[in-house]
Design a protein around this motif. Sequence first.
Motif, PDB file in Angstrom:
ATOM      1  N   VAL A   4      42.673 -14.142 -37.696  1.00 52.73           N
ATOM      2  CA  VAL A   4      42.426 -13.087 -36.711  1.00 52.73           C
ATOM      3  C   VAL A   4      42.491 -11.724 -37.394  1.00 52.73           C
ATOM      4  O   VAL A   4      43.297 -11.495 -38.287  1.00 52.73           O
ATOM      5  CB  VAL A   4      43.449 -13.180 -35.555  1.00 52.73           C
ATOM      6  N   GLU A   5      41.588 -10.838 -36.975  1.00 51.59           N
ATOM      7  CA  GLU A   5      41.592  -9.448 -37.425  1.00 51.59           C
ATOM      8  C   GLU A   5      41.926  -8.556 -36.242  1.00 51.59           C
ATOM      9  O   GLU A   5      41.303  -8.674 -35.176  1.00 51.59           O
ATOM     10  CB  GLU A   5      40.220  -9.055 -37.971  1.00 51.59           C
ATOM     11  N   VAL A   6      42.885  -7.677 -36.434  1.00 52.14           N
ATOM     12  CA  VAL A   6      43.315  -6.775 -35.366  1.00 52.14           C
ATOM     13  C   VAL A   6      43.156  -5.337 -35.826  1.00 52.14           C
ATOM     14  O   VAL A   6      43.586  -4.976 -36.928  1.00 52.14           O
ATOM     15  CB  VAL A   6      44.784  -7.033 -34.974  1.00 52.14           C
ATOM     16  N   VAL A  60      40.523  -7.379 -31.136  1.00 54.44           N
ATOM     17  CA  VAL A  60      41.159  -8.600 -31.613  1.00 54.44           C
ATOM     18  C   VAL A  60      40.031  -9.602 -31.821  1.00 54.44           C
ATOM     19  O   VAL A  60      39.394 -10.035 -30.853  1.00 54.44           O
ATOM     20  CB  VAL A  60      42.197  -9.140 -30.615  1.00 54.44           C
ATOM     21  N   ARG A  61      39.771  -9.957 -33.084  1.00 60.65           N
ATOM     22  CA  ARG A  61      38.603 -10.760 -33.436  1.00 60.65           C
ATOM     23  C   ARG A  61      39.001 -12.021 -34.188  1.00 60.65           C
ATOM     24  O   ARG A  61      39.709 -11.956 -35.197  1.00 60.65           O
ATOM     25  CB  ARG A  61      37.643  -9.937 -34.290  1.00 60.65           C
ATOM     26  N   ALA A  62      38.570 -13.162 -33.687  1.00 67.08           N
ATOM     27  CA  ALA A  62      38.756 -14.424 -34.407  1.00 67.08           C
ATOM     28  C   ALA A  62      37.762 -14.472 -35.555  1.00 67.08           C
ATOM     29  O   ALA A  62      36.571 -14.208 -35.370  1.00 67.08           O
ATOM     30  CB  ALA A  62      38.548 -15.600 -33.469  1.00 67.08           C
ATOM     31  N   THR A  63      38.227 -14.813 -36.736  1.00 66.00           N
ATOM     32  CA  THR A  63      37.343 -14.908 -37.898  1.00 66.00           C
ATOM     33  C   THR A  63      36.754 -16.313 -38.044  1.00 66.00           C
ATOM     34  O   THR A  63      35.740 -16.491 -38.716  1.00 66.00           O
ATOM     35  CB  THR A  63      38.100 -14.560 -39.188  1.00 66.00           C
ATOM     36  N   TYR A 123      45.417 -16.508 -33.065  1.00 63.22           N
ATOM     37  CA  TYR A 123      44.518 -15.596 -32.357  1.00 63.22           C
ATOM     38  C   TYR A 123      45.146 -15.151 -31.043  1.00 63.22           C
ATOM     39  O   TYR A 123      45.185 -13.954 -30.725  1.00 63.22           O
ATOM     40  CB  TYR A 123      43.166 -16.254 -32.101  1.00 63.22           C
ATOM     41  N   HIS A 124      45.662 -16.086 -30.294  1.00 61.97           N
ATOM     42  CA  HIS A 124      46.215 -15.725 -28.991  1.00 61.97           C
ATOM     43  C   HIS A 124      47.561 -15.023 -29.088  1.00 61.97           C
ATOM     44  O   HIS A 124      47.883 -14.181 -28.237  1.00 61.97           O
ATOM     45  CB  HIS A 124      46.257 -16.955 -28.082  1.00 61.97           C
ATOM     46  N   ALA A 125      48.312 -15.304 -30.115  1.00 60.86           N
ATOM     47  CA  ALA A 125      49.549 -14.541 -30.332  1.00 60.86           C
ATOM     48  C   ALA A 125      49.223 -13.073 -30.578  1.00 60.86           C
ATOM     49  O   ALA A 125      49.883 -12.166 -30.047  1.00 60.86           O
ATOM     50  CB  ALA A 125      50.334 -15.129 -31.498  1.00 60.86           C
ATOM     51  N   ALA A 126      48.185 -12.830 -31.386  1.00 63.34           N
ATOM     52  CA  ALA A 126      47.762 -11.451 -31.659  1.00 63.34           C
ATOM     53  C   ALA A 126      47.237 -10.777 -30.404  1.00 63.34           C
ATOM     54  O   ALA A 126      47.552  -9.610 -30.130  1.00 63.34           O
ATOM     55  CB  ALA A 126      46.699 -11.446 -32.753  1.00 63.34           C
ATOM     56  N   LEU A 127      46.428 -11.503 -29.630  1.00 66.28           N
ATOM     57  CA  LEU A 127      45.861 -10.925 -28.420  1.00 66.28           C
ATOM     58  C   LEU A 127      46.960 -10.600 -27.413  1.00 66.28           C
ATOM     59  O   LEU A 127      46.976  -9.508 -26.819  1.00 66.28           O
ATOM     60  CB  LEU A 127      44.846 -11.896 -27.820  1.00 66.28           C
ATOM     61  N   GLU A 130      48.856  -7.481 -28.468  1.00 66.66           N
ATOM     62  CA  GLU A 130      48.124  -6.233 -28.242  1.00 66.66           C
ATOM     63  C   GLU A 130      48.064  -5.876 -26.768  1.00 66.66           C
ATOM     64  O   GLU A 130      48.131  -4.696 -26.402  1.00 66.66           O
ATOM     65  CB  GLU A 130      46.723  -6.326 -28.841  1.00 66.66           C
ATOM     66  N   ILE A 131      47.936  -6.862 -25.912  1.00 72.26           N
ATOM     67  CA  ILE A 131      47.973  -6.583 -24.474  1.00 72.26           C
ATOM     68  C   ILE A 131      49.322  -5.981 -24.094  1.00 72.26           C
ATOM     69  O   ILE A 131      49.394  -4.989 -23.359  1.00 72.26           O
ATOM     70  CB  ILE A 131      47.687  -7.865 -23.668  1.00 72.26           C
ATOM     71  N   ALA A 132      50.402  -6.546 -24.618  1.00 71.35           N
ATOM     72  CA  ALA A 132      51.739  -6.021 -24.327  1.00 71.35           C
ATOM     73  C   ALA A 132      51.909  -4.611 -24.879  1.00 71.35           C
ATOM     74  O   ALA A 132      52.485  -3.731 -24.219  1.00 71.35           O
ATOM     75  CB  ALA A 132      52.796  -6.960 -24.914  1.00 71.35           C
ATOM     76  N   ARG A 133      51.396  -4.385 -26.099  1.00 68.20           N
ATOM     77  CA  ARG A 133      51.532  -3.052 -26.707  1.00 68.20           C
ATOM     78  C   ARG A 133      50.761  -2.007 -25.909  1.00 68.20           C
ATOM     79  O   ARG A 133      51.288  -0.919 -25.613  1.00 68.20           O
ATOM     80  CB  ARG A 133      51.015  -3.093 -28.154  1.00 68.20           C
ATOM     81  N   VAL A 134      49.531  -2.310 -25.538  1.00 68.32           N
ATOM     82  CA  VAL A 134      48.704  -1.357 -24.798  1.00 68.32           C
ATOM     83  C   VAL A 134      49.285  -1.118 -23.400  1.00 68.32           C
ATOM     84  O   VAL A 134      49.299   0.022 -22.902  1.00 68.32           O
ATOM     85  CB  VAL A 134      47.254  -1.859 -24.724  1.00 68.32           C
ATOM     86  N   ARG A 135      49.779  -2.156 -22.781  1.00 68.26           N
ATOM     87  CA  ARG A 135      50.392  -1.984 -21.455  1.00 68.26           C
ATOM     88  C   ARG A 135      51.637  -1.101 -21.555  1.00 68.26           C
ATOM     89  O   ARG A 135      51.915  -0.288 -20.658  1.00 68.26           O
ATOM     90  CB  ARG A 135      50.748  -3.344 -20.866  1.00 68.26           C
ATOM     91  N   ALA A 136      52.398  -1.238 -22.645  1.00 68.85           N
ATOM     92  CA  ALA A 136      53.574  -0.385 -22.834  1.00 68.85           C
ATOM     93  C   ALA A 136      53.172   1.077 -22.987  1.00 68.85           C
ATOM     94  O   ALA A 136      53.889   1.989 -22.539  1.00 68.85           O
ATOM     95  CB  ALA A 136      54.370  -0.858 -24.050  1.00 68.85           C
ATOM     96  N   LEU A 137      52.025   1.332 -23.615  1.00 74.31           N
ATOM     97  CA  LEU A 137      51.537   2.701 -23.796  1.00 74.31           C
ATOM     98  C   LEU A 137      51.058   3.331 -22.500  1.00 74.31           C
ATOM     99  O   LEU A 137      51.291   4.519 -22.233  1.00 74.31           O
ATOM    100  CB  LEU A 137      50.373   2.712 -24.795  1.00 74.31           C
TER     101      LEU A 137
END
Length: 267
Positions: A4-6, A60-63, A123-127, A130-137
């Motif tokens: 995964v690329e983030v 968040v991109r699956a390679t 992949y889903h751990a990364a996604l 990021e959802i949690a991080r963005v929601r916190a922001l």
Amino acid sequence: MTPVEVHQGSSPVILGLPHTGTYVPEAIKARLNEQGQLLTDTDWHVHRLYDGLIDSVTTVRATFHRYVIDANRDPSGDSLYPGQNTTGLVPLTDFDNRPIWREGDEPTAEDTAQRLEAFHAPYHAALEAEIARVRALHGVAILYDCHSIRSNCPFLFEGPLPDFNIGTNHGKTCAPEIEKVTAGICAAADGYSSVLNGRFLGGWTTRHYGRPERGEHAIQMELAQATHLKSEAVPFDYDEDKAARLRPHLKAILARLAEVAPTLKGE
């Protein structure tokens, strides 16, 4: 290669890209037959199509390729569309129902378990992170899951597919404002056709992460590949002119979603 690329951004919008990857480990590639090695069912160039459309967006991109394991399928293996033709967690056929594995080399249950751990789970751990991080922001996060498919796949659906295929699982995965904004821009796009919750209701990603009551919203966009490819066949080349016509509409959607996001706090 990492699975995964983030790329982290500060926008309330997150782009999910589960099917643009083309990486297939050599040991797995050797088991694919000639048809499978074409990787026909890739979401060709979708990451390029969305690149630069919205400032400071998280991606968040699956390679890895969906033939390795499909990042947009339920890890339990349950079908997204019971009773309808579809492909599974580790596909055995392509979208035309043609076998993709060499006879006798089809993936086993052990293969699936290993690929879940090595590819699907990261992949889903990364996604999810990021959802949690963005929601916190922002107090809210909007996952816009980016997809494409050939306009005609008789095994999966009858007749040609509309250009824009919006999926919210009948409004369950996001606030009504998100669905309304997206569908409105698509309906008003001159020269394009669109449908809301038609053949595609949103995959496992959209349904799993779409939790409006928690301020986490998800919507899927399945684009007909005729909107941005020179040909929906090998070599699936990107069409700059088609993309130039399409990208302003996609940009408008993402911009409006970012504008709507602050109004969704407390949903």
